[in-house]
Every structure is written in C-alpha cells, then in structure tokens.
Design a protein around this motif. Sequence first.
Motif, short mmCIF file in Angstrom:
data_model
loop_
_atom_site.label_atom_id
_atom_site.label_comp_id
_atom_site.label_asym_id
_atom_site.label_seq_id
_atom_site.Cartn_x
_atom_site.Cartn_y
_atom_site.Cartn_z
N VAL A 89 0.80 -1.20 -0.04
CA VAL A 89 -0.06 0.06 -0.09
C VAL A 89 0.98 1.14 -0.20
CG1 VAL A 89 -1.78 1.36 1.26
CG2 VAL A 89 -1.99 -1.05 1.05
N ARG A 90 0.55 2.01 -0.69
CA ARG A 90 1.57 3.28 -0.99
C ARG A 90 1.07 4.32 0.06
NH1 ARG A 90 4.25 4.33 -6.08
NH2 ARG A 90 4.97 6.09 -4.99
N GLY A 91 2.17 5.22 0.66
CA GLY A 91 1.96 6.04 1.67
C GLY A 91 2.35 5.81 3.14
N GLU A 97 -7.21 3.49 8.01
CA GLU A 97 -7.23 2.36 9.13
C GLU A 97 -7.54 0.94 8.32
OE1 GLU A 97 -8.72 0.85 13.19
OE2 GLU A 97 -9.61 2.67 12.67
N GLN A 98 -8.58 1.11 7.57
CA GLN A 98 -8.96 -0.01 6.71
C GLN A 98 -8.00 -0.63 5.87
OE1 GLN A 98 -12.53 0.44 4.44
NE2 GLN A 98 -12.78 -1.77 3.99
N GLN A 105 -3.23 -7.99 8.10
CA GLN A 105 -3.98 -9.61 7.64
C GLN A 105 -3.07 -10.47 6.88
OE1 GLN A 105 -6.35 -9.54 10.65
NE2 GLN A 105 -6.78 -11.25 9.45
N VAL A 106 -2.69 -9.76 5.59
CA VAL A 106 -2.19 -10.44 4.54
C VAL A 106 -0.56 -10.76 4.92
CG1 VAL A 106 -1.51 -10.36 1.99
CG2 VAL A 106 -3.75 -9.73 2.73
N ASN A 107 0.03 -9.43 5.04
CA ASN A 107 1.55 -9.58 5.29
C ASN A 107 1.69 -10.22 6.74
OD1 ASN A 107 1.58 -8.60 2.82
ND2 ASN A 107 2.63 -6.63 3.28
N ASP A 144 7.31 2.95 1.76
CA ASP A 144 6.13 2.98 2.43
C ASP A 144 5.82 2.26 3.59
OD1 ASP A 144 4.76 4.27 -0.16
OD2 ASP A 144 5.32 2.47 -0.87
N ALA A 145 5.20 3.24 4.57
CA ALA A 145 5.09 2.57 5.95
C ALA A 145 4.32 1.21 6.12
CB ALA A 145 4.57 4.03 6.67
N PRO A 146 3.29 0.99 5.27
CA PRO A 146 2.62 0.03 5.55
C PRO A 146 3.09 -1.38 5.34
CG PRO A 146 1.08 1.61 4.69
CD PRO A 146 2.30 2.17 4.72
N TYR A 147 3.94 -1.24 4.30
CA TYR A 147 4.57 -2.35 3.76
C TYR A 147 5.86 -2.69 4.79
CZ TYR A 147 6.94 -5.57 0.35
OH TYR A 147 7.54 -6.70 -0.09
N ALA A 148 6.82 -1.35 4.88
CA ALA A 148 7.87 -1.74 5.77
C ALA A 148 7.62 -2.11 7.30
CB ALA A 148 8.66 -0.29 5.82
N VAL A 149 6.66 -1.60 7.56
CA VAL A 149 6.09 -2.12 9.13
C VAL A 149 5.61 -3.46 9.08
CG1 VAL A 149 4.34 -1.55 10.81
CG2 VAL A 149 5.50 0.34 9.86
#
Length: 256
Positions: A89-91, A97-98, A105-107, A144-149
């Motif tokens: 997810v970019r950003g 939040e969704q 859930q996926v990663n 991107d934060a969501p991916y890295a985190v």
Amino acid sequence: MRISGANIIVTGGGSGIGRALARAFARHGAASVVVADRDESAAMAVADEINGRACQVDVGSPVSMARLIEMAEQDGPVDLFCSNAGITVRGGVDIFEQEWLRIWQVNVMAHVECAKRLLPGMLERGSGYFLNVASAAGLLSQFDAPYAVTKHAAVAFAEWLSITYGDQGIGVSCLCPGGVDTPLFRAESAARQDAMGEGLLSPDQVAQVAIDGVLEDRFLILPHKAVREQMVRRAQDTDRWVRGMRKFFSSVYDKE
C-alpha cells in the motif's frame, strides 16, 4: 530440511517469487506442491506445469487459510509451509485504517494463522518447516510505511518462531530479497525501479537461493549482497545510516 518427498504449500504461488519457488520445490522432488493464490487461473497454470494442485485462497481470511491447509493435508501432513503472499500500500500515516488492517492481515497475520494451525501437528511429529517470505523492507524500512512496518513484523514473527520452537524440530527460514523482477516491482514508479534496480534478480534466482537456504536450515536468507551490507552499516552506526536513508529516499521522492 529435506525437500525431496515433502508435502509443501506455497501461497502467492501464481506469479513472481511464489511461482518460482513452487517450480523449484517440484524440481527438487517434492511429493506434492499446493499452489495457493487469490488468482485461481494463475494458480492452476502453475499447478498444471508442476503436476501439483491449485487452491484459490485469500490469505487474509482465516477461513480461507483453514480450507487451504485442509486440502493440502489430503496428501498427508504438511512438511513445509511457504508463506509468500503479500501486498503493498502506498503512503504513510495518511493511509486509512481499513488499508492498514488489510495489509496487516495479509503480510503478518497470514503467517501467524498458518503457524497456529500447523504447529500442533508438527510438534507432535517433531518436524516441520516454515519458509516465511518478508522483504529487505522488513530489515531496512524502505519506502511506504504499511509495507515496511508489516514486513518488519513478519521478520520478527519468523524470529520468534525459530527461537521458541527451533529446539523442538521446527525449522524456520525468513527470505528477505531486495529488488526482484516481479509484477509488484514493475508496478512501482520509474524512480523507485531505478533506485531498487541495481542488482535486480529474477524470481528464479531468488528461488534458488531460497532453496539452498532451506536445505542448509539457514534462518535469514538474503539473495542480495547489498541488503546484507546495509544491515551491517545500520548495526555499526544506526544514526548515520538513518541520515543516509533520509537523503536516499528524498532523492527518489523528488523524481516521482
């Protein structure tokens, strides 16, 4: 871990690294390979190629994961679960939040879910293996934060599995590649592809390194030399490394 004669599941097996891993497991004599992917036609194409079985799966759904494992166990106990499926997810903090919950859930939770369902049987048998595919982003906080985190969390969960169950016959490897020529990579901006393009590997190259690591029971599998070098720099002087990453990312963002 012996791949020959093993019953194996590969999630995200319809394309990219997952497809390459499924093929590699078959070449190394796996007794059965279940190719799981949310794209059923892609999973079926790979399964047909390697004489495996296909299963349409949303790894972010515990119900779907339970169905996958139940199907795979028709061939006998699962010896190796390759948790490869992932999304991005970019950003950053601006992400809804969704979207955070979905990528979590996926990663991450998909790794937890398969372990929850498979560990009891593996512990009873005294054998079993998890190959969890994370990313260099899970070690180096890239882009991107969501991916890295979530990839950081995936690495941490793999470490916990190995620490907690490694002396009870459970093998764990964590694959953390850098730039790989996959659909996920090609969906990135030209600036990001340029930034990650040095040392770009093919999925087949990554799969072979992963196979070697599993056969050697190595925990951390790093197909890219540059990722290991960055980890060393980070450990030696974290503040300096962070400052360097700021400059590097700024240069990429300026080109987007």
